[in-house]
Design a protein around this motif. Structure first.
Motif, PDB file in Angstrom:
ATOM      1  N   THR A  55       0.859  -1.177   0.000  1.00  0.00           N
ATOM      2  CA  THR A  55       0.000   0.000   0.000  1.00  0.00           C
ATOM      3  C   THR A  55       0.899   1.231   0.000  1.00  0.00           C
ATOM      4  N   ILE A  56       0.527   2.224  -0.786  1.00  0.00           N
ATOM      5  CA  ILE A  56       1.272   3.480  -0.829  1.00  0.00           C
ATOM      6  C   ILE A  56       0.668   4.459   0.172  1.00  0.00           C
ATOM      7  N   LEU A  57       1.494   5.050   1.014  1.00  0.00           N
ATOM      8  CA  LEU A  57       1.038   6.019   2.017  1.00  0.00           C
ATOM      9  C   LEU A  57       1.853   7.304   1.889  1.00  0.00           C
ATOM     10  N   LYS A  58       1.177   8.403   1.624  1.00  0.00           N
ATOM     11  CA  LYS A  58       1.859   9.689   1.505  1.00  0.00           C
ATOM     12  C   LYS A  58       1.805  10.450   2.821  1.00  0.00           C
ATOM     13  N   PHE A  59       2.970  10.763   3.378  1.00  0.00           N
ATOM     14  CA  PHE A  59       3.065  11.693   4.504  1.00  0.00           C
ATOM     15  C   PHE A  59       4.520  12.103   4.695  1.00  0.00           C
ATOM     16  N   ASP A  60       4.693  13.267   5.302  1.00  0.00           N
ATOM     17  CA  ASP A  60       6.021  13.791   5.621  1.00  0.00           C
ATOM     18  C   ASP A  60       6.370  13.327   7.024  1.00  0.00           C
ATOM     19  N   VAL A  61       7.402  12.499   7.156  1.00  0.00           N
ATOM     20  CA  VAL A  61       7.755  11.951   8.473  1.00  0.00           C
ATOM     21  C   VAL A  61       8.118  13.041   9.474  1.00  0.00           C
ATOM     22  N   ALA A  62       8.546  14.205   8.983  1.00  0.00           N
ATOM     23  CA  ALA A  62       8.936  15.298   9.873  1.00  0.00           C
ATOM     24  C   ALA A  62       7.734  16.040  10.464  1.00  0.00           C
ATOM     25  N   ASP A  63       6.549  15.770   9.948  1.00  0.00           N
ATOM     26  CA  ASP A  63       5.324  16.451  10.366  1.00  0.00           C
ATOM     27  C   ASP A  63       4.510  15.515  11.255  1.00  0.00           C
ATOM     28  N   HIS A  64       4.510  15.792  12.556  1.00  0.00           N
ATOM     29  CA  HIS A  64       3.869  14.885  13.517  1.00  0.00           C
ATOM     30  C   HIS A  64       2.394  14.676  13.213  1.00  0.00           C
ATOM     31  N   ALA A  65       1.684  15.748  12.923  1.00  0.00           N
ATOM     32  CA  ALA A  65       0.248  15.643  12.644  1.00  0.00           C
ATOM     33  C   ALA A  65      -0.007  14.826  11.382  1.00  0.00           C
ATOM     34  N   ALA A  66       0.821  15.036  10.363  1.00  0.00           N
ATOM     35  CA  ALA A  66       0.646  14.303   9.105  1.00  0.00           C
ATOM     36  C   ALA A  66       0.885  12.805   9.310  1.00  0.00           C
ATOM     37  N   VAL A  67       1.908  12.464  10.085  1.00  0.00           N
ATOM     38  CA  VAL A  67       2.199  11.056  10.385  1.00  0.00           C
ATOM     39  C   VAL A  67       1.025  10.422  11.121  1.00  0.00           C
ATOM     40  N   THR A  68       0.580  11.086  12.180  1.00  0.00           N
ATOM     41  CA  THR A  68      -0.501  10.547  13.008  1.00  0.00           C
ATOM     42  C   THR A  68      -1.791  10.385  12.210  1.00  0.00           C
ATOM     43  N   ASN A  69      -2.122  11.387  11.410  1.00  0.00           N
ATOM     44  CA  ASN A  69      -3.353  11.321  10.623  1.00  0.00           C
ATOM     45  C   ASN A  69      -3.315  10.192   9.598  1.00  0.00           C
ATOM     46  N   ALA A  70      -2.202  10.108   8.859  1.00  0.00           N
ATOM     47  CA  ALA A  70      -2.106   9.087   7.807  1.00  0.00           C
ATOM     48  C   ALA A  70      -2.143   7.678   8.393  1.00  0.00           C
ATOM     49  N   LEU A  71      -1.381   7.460   9.460  1.00  0.00           N
ATOM     50  CA  LEU A  71      -1.316   6.114  10.036  1.00  0.00           C
ATOM     51  C   LEU A  71      -2.602   5.750  10.776  1.00  0.00           C
ATOM     52  N   SER A  72      -3.228   6.722  11.419  1.00  0.00           N
ATOM     53  CA  SER A  72      -4.500   6.465  12.106  1.00  0.00           C
ATOM     54  C   SER A  72      -5.587   6.088  11.109  1.00  0.00           C
ATOM     55  N   GLN A  73      -5.634   6.825   9.996  1.00  0.00           N
ATOM     56  CA  GLN A  73      -6.639   6.520   8.977  1.00  0.00           C
ATOM     57  C   GLN A  73      -6.415   5.136   8.382  1.00  0.00           C
ATOM     58  N   TRP A  74      -5.162   4.812   8.132  1.00  0.00           N
ATOM     59  CA  TRP A  74      -4.870   3.488   7.571  1.00  0.00           C
ATOM     60  C   TRP A  74      -5.255   2.391   8.567  1.00  0.00           C
ATOM     61  N   GLU A  75      -4.923   2.587   9.839  1.00  0.00           N
ATOM     62  CA  GLU A  75      -5.264   1.591  10.862  1.00  0.00           C
ATOM     63  C   GLU A  75      -6.776   1.393  10.978  1.00  0.00           C
ATOM     64  N   SER A  76      -7.498   2.485  10.973  1.00  0.00           N
ATOM     65  CA  SER A  76      -8.949   2.382  11.163  1.00  0.00           C
ATOM     66  C   SER A  76      -9.618   1.647  10.003  1.00  0.00           C
ATOM     67  N   SER A  77      -9.040   1.734   8.816  1.00  0.00           N
ATOM     68  CA  SER A  77      -9.617   1.037   7.662  1.00  0.00           C
ATOM     69  C   SER A  77      -9.040  -0.370   7.477  1.00  0.00           C
ATOM     70  N   HIS A  78      -8.041  -0.725   8.303  1.00  0.00           N
ATOM     71  CA  HIS A  78      -7.459  -2.076   8.252  1.00  0.00           C
ATOM     72  C   HIS A  78      -7.318  -2.628   9.670  1.00  0.00           C
TER      73      HIS A  78
END
Length: 243
Positions: A55-78
């Motif tokens: 799965t391709i996931l776009k986020f900037d690792v340096a951006d805490h909010a972006a990391v949390t949002n992207a990974l949380s959304q992926w977790e909730s759908s999987h």
């Protein structure tokens, strides 16, 4: 579904690691990228060509909010997914002599490598502890081990990750989680494309640059159950380049 996350997985060493983790260990691979979606799609195609999934996931690792949002959304759908392996590979280089180094060139390199490690690993660490299994692998560099002139920012960032590797390894070892660092030397990649390979080879006892697949082989071993008694280590893969 057992999964591995590779930050900066769209090109070079990151791409090779993604493909190897899918091919050899059977992981569903989360391919993180920030800018180049086309390159990330090539990585995914490489995984699928060997019979794997990703799965391709776009986020900037340096951006805490972006990391949390992207990974949380992926977790909730999987909800059935279990992350077992984290490879902190994302990093940038902005080389130059320290006396002329801008604040932005210093901060951006530190933020991507060091804060990126924190944001991604911290998101998952409690889950790894609860499941009592995990493999965290941090990609550092020969620059972080011996220091490289013209790369004070990059050397500082990678050396910081080296220290974090050793400390975190001791915190989580009892829960069957290993934390190791891999320190590549000169590897064929976008980052070394503009280097004078002919001249640099003279500094390398093996007399050649390494290949991304060679680094991926090492990471795949460290990510496997075979490496359960190796933790807190920095493993150099550099053709014999030592200070």
């Amino acid at each position: 579904m057992k999964c591995a996350l590779v930050t900066g997985g769209s090109r070079g060493i990151g791409r090779a690691i993604c493909i190897k983790l899918a091919q050899e260990l059977g992981y569903h691979v989360l391919i993180n990228f920030q800018h180049n979606e086309d390159a990330a799609k090539v990585t995914l195609a490489g995984i699928e060509a060997t019979g794997g999934t990703g799965t391709i996931l776009k986020f900037d690792v340096a951006d805490h909010a972006a990391v949390t949002n992207a990974l949380s959304q992926w977790e909730s759908s999987h909800p059935e997914a279990v992350i077992e392996v984290i490879v902190n590979n994302a990093g940038i280089a902005k080389d130059g002599l320290f006396m002329w180094m801008s604040s932005e060139d210093w901060s951006s390199v530190i933020n991507t490598t060091v804060n990126g490690f924190y944001h991604v690993t911290q998101f998952f660490i409690q889950k790894l502890l609860r499941q009592r299994y995990g493999r965290i692998i941090n990609i550092i560099s020969v620059s972080g081990v011996k220091g490289t002139p013209g790369q004070t920012n990059y050397s500082a960032a990678k050396a910081a990750l080296l220290g974090a590797t050793k400390a975190l390894a001791q915190e989580v070892a009892k829960r069957n989680i290993t934390v190791n660092a891999v320190a590549p030397g000169f590897i064929h990649s976008d980052m070394t494309a503009n280097m004078d390979e002919k001249e640099l080879k003279k500094l390398i006892p093996a007399n050649r640059f390494g290949e991304p697949e060679e680094v991926a082989d090492l990471v795949s071993f460290l990510a496997s159950p075979k490496a359960g008694y190796i933790t807190g280590e920095v493993i150099n893969i550099n053709g014999g380049v030592y200070s």
